[in-house]
Design a protein around this motif. Structure first.
Motif, PDB file in Angstrom:
ATOM      1  N   ARG A 260       4.540 -28.836  24.673  1.00 39.16           N
ATOM      2  CA  ARG A 260       5.556 -27.846  25.043  1.00 39.16           C
ATOM      3  C   ARG A 260       6.951 -28.464  24.980  1.00 39.16           C
ATOM      4  O   ARG A 260       7.930 -27.803  24.623  1.00 39.16           O
ATOM      5  CB  ARG A 260       5.322 -27.328  26.465  1.00 39.16           C
ATOM      6  N   PHE A 261       7.040 -29.721  25.344  1.00 37.66           N
ATOM      7  CA  PHE A 261       8.337 -30.391  25.382  1.00 37.66           C
ATOM      8  C   PHE A 261       8.716 -30.950  24.012  1.00 37.66           C
ATOM      9  O   PHE A 261       9.819 -30.710  23.524  1.00 37.66           O
ATOM     10  CB  PHE A 261       8.304 -31.519  26.416  1.00 37.66           C
ATOM     11  N   THR A 262       7.805 -31.697  23.417  1.00 40.05           N
ATOM     12  CA  THR A 262       8.153 -32.370  22.165  1.00 40.05           C
ATOM     13  C   THR A 262       8.414 -31.378  21.039  1.00 40.05           C
ATOM     14  O   THR A 262       9.197 -31.655  20.127  1.00 40.05           O
ATOM     15  CB  THR A 262       7.050 -33.353  21.754  1.00 40.05           C
ATOM     16  N   ALA A 263       7.790 -30.198  21.092  1.00 37.23           N
ATOM     17  CA  ALA A 263       8.002 -29.203  20.039  1.00 37.23           C
ATOM     18  C   ALA A 263       9.436 -28.703  20.020  1.00 37.23           C
ATOM     19  O   ALA A 263       9.935 -28.276  18.964  1.00 37.23           O
ATOM     20  CB  ALA A 263       7.044 -28.030  20.222  1.00 37.23           C
ATOM     21  N   PHE A 264      10.117 -28.765  21.147  1.00 33.73           N
ATOM     22  CA  PHE A 264      11.477 -28.232  21.191  1.00 33.73           C
ATOM     23  C   PHE A 264      12.430 -29.024  20.309  1.00 33.73           C
ATOM     24  O   PHE A 264      13.443 -28.503  19.849  1.00 33.73           O
ATOM     25  CB  PHE A 264      11.991 -28.234  22.641  1.00 33.73           C
ATOM     26  N   LYS A 265      12.103 -30.277  20.018  1.00 36.15           N
ATOM     27  CA  LYS A 265      12.976 -31.083  19.165  1.00 36.15           C
ATOM     28  C   LYS A 265      13.073 -30.512  17.760  1.00 36.15           C
ATOM     29  O   LYS A 265      14.052 -30.754  17.055  1.00 36.15           O
ATOM     30  CB  LYS A 265      12.446 -32.521  19.104  1.00 36.15           C
ATOM     31  N   ASP A 266      12.059 -29.753  17.352  1.00 36.43           N
ATOM     32  CA  ASP A 266      12.017 -29.240  15.983  1.00 36.43           C
ATOM     33  C   ASP A 266      12.530 -27.812  15.856  1.00 36.43           C
ATOM     34  O   ASP A 266      12.501 -27.237  14.766  1.00 36.43           O
ATOM     35  CB  ASP A 266      10.579 -29.305  15.451  1.00 36.43           C
ATOM     36  N   LEU A 267      12.989 -27.226  16.956  1.00 33.59           N
ATOM     37  CA  LEU A 267      13.461 -25.842  16.903  1.00 33.59           C
ATOM     38  C   LEU A 267      14.938 -25.789  16.555  1.00 33.59           C
ATOM     39  O   LEU A 267      15.761 -26.484  17.143  1.00 33.59           O
ATOM     40  CB  LEU A 267      13.233 -25.153  18.259  1.00 33.59           C
ATOM     41  N   ALA A 268      15.271 -24.957  15.589  1.00 34.44           N
ATOM     42  CA  ALA A 268      16.671 -24.763  15.234  1.00 34.44           C
ATOM     43  C   ALA A 268      17.329 -23.882  16.292  1.00 34.44           C
ATOM     44  O   ALA A 268      16.715 -22.936  16.781  1.00 34.44           O
ATOM     45  CB  ALA A 268      16.773 -24.098  13.864  1.00 34.44           C
ATOM     46  N   PRO A 269      18.574 -24.178  16.667  1.00 37.72           N
ATOM     47  CA  PRO A 269      19.255 -23.371  17.687  1.00 37.72           C
ATOM     48  C   PRO A 269      19.728 -22.028  17.132  1.00 37.72           C
ATOM     49  O   PRO A 269      20.891 -21.858  16.764  1.00 37.72           O
ATOM     50  CB  PRO A 269      20.426 -24.264  18.109  1.00 37.72           C
ATOM     51  N   ALA A 270      18.809 -21.078  17.032  1.00 35.45           N
ATOM     52  CA  ALA A 270      19.136 -19.746  16.517  1.00 35.45           C
ATOM     53  C   ALA A 270      20.064 -19.027  17.491  1.00 35.45           C
ATOM     54  O   ALA A 270      20.167 -19.396  18.658  1.00 35.45           O
ATOM     55  CB  ALA A 270      17.850 -18.951  16.333  1.00 35.45           C
TER      56      ALA A 270
END
Length: 315
Positions: A260-270
Motif C-alpha cells: 500500500r505504501f511502496t506503490a505510491f512511489k509509482d503514482l503520477a500526481p494527477a
C-alpha cells in the motif's frame, strides 16, 4: 602498446628467428574489489536524520509548499523553505510552518543545537513562545529518542539554505492562550526503543503520529480506532481504523500492507478533484519512502492492538 600486445609481437619475432617460444603469459587475475570506505559516525548521524525528516516525521511535508491541486499533494516549493496552512485545513486561523533550511537570515542557520532540540521536543519557539501543536512536539517529547533528535538536528545543518521569508502565523489571542501551557521540558533522557519488531514498530508509529491522525472521534479518542474525517482544501477524507479488525488490516497480509505504501512511489500526481479522496491528508509521499523493514515493524505492532470498535471506509 599494451603489455599483452607487446608479448604477442615479441613472440612473432622470435618465431621468425626460429627461437624457442616463450612460455604463455599467465592469465591475469582480476583485481580484488576495493574495500568500501568506512562511513563516519557524523555521516551516519546525518543520514539517519535525513531518513527521519523526509520519510517518517513529516518535516518535509509540513515545511514545504505542496500542490494540493494534484493527487497526493506533491511538493511544489523549495524543500523545507516554509509553507502556510489556513482555514481550508480546518485550522483556527493561518498557521505557517517556518523556513528551517540552513539559511542564516530566514532559516535556522543561526540557531544553536540546544534551541533546535528544545523546539523539536519541548514545543518552544523563538522568544519561548509555545508552538501550535500541529508541530507534534507532544508526541515526540517523551518518545523521540535523544539519538534520533540529535540526528534530525545534524541533518537540518546540511539542508541547503533558501533565502525565503515565511509569513507569520495568524492565530486568535484565545487560541494562543489555549495552547500556552502545552510546551514543557522533557521529563528526562529519552532512550532508544527496544529492538524487537513490535517495540520498534510502536516507536515508529508514535513518532510518525499514526495514532494522532487515526484516533476515533470520541470525546476521549481511542488510538488507531479511526472513524473520523480529515479536512483538506478539497473536502473531507475518511480516516480508517488501523486496528486488526478494521478495514486496513483485516484480511490483509504483511506484504499487502507494505505494498500500500511502496506503490505510491509509482503514482503520477494527477489533477485532484473536489469531493473525491485526493490523498491529501495522509502523507503518502513521505511514508512511501520508508524502509520496508520499518513498514513491516509498524504492521506487526498494529497487529497487537485491540479489536476495532468502529468501522471506517479506507482510503
Amino acid at each position: 602498446m599494451s603489455v599483452v600486445a607487446l608479448l604477442v609481437a615479441v613472440s612473432a619475432c622470435r618465431e621468425k628467428d626460429a627461437a624457442p617460444k616463450p612460455p604463455p603469459a599467465a592469465e591475469a587475475k582480476p583485481a580484488a574489489p576495493a574495500a568500501p570506505k568506512p562511513v563516519s559516525a557524523e555521516a551516519a548521524l546525518v543520514e539517519r536524520g535525513r531518513y527521519l525528516g523526509e520519510s517518517v516525521l513529516g518535516c518535509v511535508d509540513c515545511h514545504t509548499q505542496r500542490d494540493t491541486g494534484r493527487f497526493g499533494g506533491p511538493l511544489s516549493g523549495p524543500q523545507l523553505a516554509g509553507a502556510c496552512f489556513g482555514p481550508e485545513w480546518d485550522l483556527p486561523g493561518t498557521l505557517c510552518a517556518p523556513n528551517i533550511t540552513s539559511d542564516a537570515e530566514h532559516g535556522v542557520g543561526k540557531w544553536t543545537d540546544a534551541q533546535l532540540l528544545r523546539t523539536l521536543r519541548e514545543g518552544y519557539g523563538q522568544g519561548d513562545r509555545t508552538l501550535f501543536p500541529m508541530m507534534p512536539y507532544m508526541e515526540w517529547r517523551a518518545t523521540l529518542s535523544d539519538g534520533d533528535a540529535k540526528a534530525v538536528v545534524a541533518w537540518l545543518r546540511t539542508v541547503p539554505a533558501v533565502a525565503r521569508a515565511t509569513p507569520a502565523s495568524k492565530l486568535a489571542p484565545e487560541v494562543l492562550a489555549d495552547i500556552r501551557d502545552l510546551a514543557g521540558p522533557l521529563p528526562g533522557p529519552v532512550a532508544e526503543p527496544a529492538q524487537d519488531e513490535v517495540s520498534r514498530g510502536r516507536y515508529l508509529a508514535t513518532i510518525a503520529q499514526c495514532a494522532f491522525c487515526h484516533s476515533s472521534a470520541d470525546e476521549e479518542p481511542r488510538p488507531f480506532a479511526g472513524g473520523r474525517a480529515a479536512p483538506t482544501p478539497l473536502g473531507e477524507e475518511p480516516v480508517p481504523s488501523l486496528l486488526p479488525e478494521g478495514p486496513i488490516l483485516k484480511g490483509s497480509s504483511e506484504d499487502a500492507f507494505v505494498a500500500r505504501f511502496t506503490a505510491f512511489k509509482d503514482l503520477a500526481p494527477a489533477p485532484s478533484k473536489k469531493g473525491q479522496v485526493n490523498k491529501l491528508s495522509m502523507p503518502w509521499r513521505a511514508f512511501s519512502t520508508m524502509k520496508e523493514e520499518d513498514l513491516r515493524a509498524v504492521y506487526r505492532f498494529l497487529a497487537t492492538q485491540g479489536a476495532a470498535t468502529q468501522r471506517a471506509r479506507g482510503p
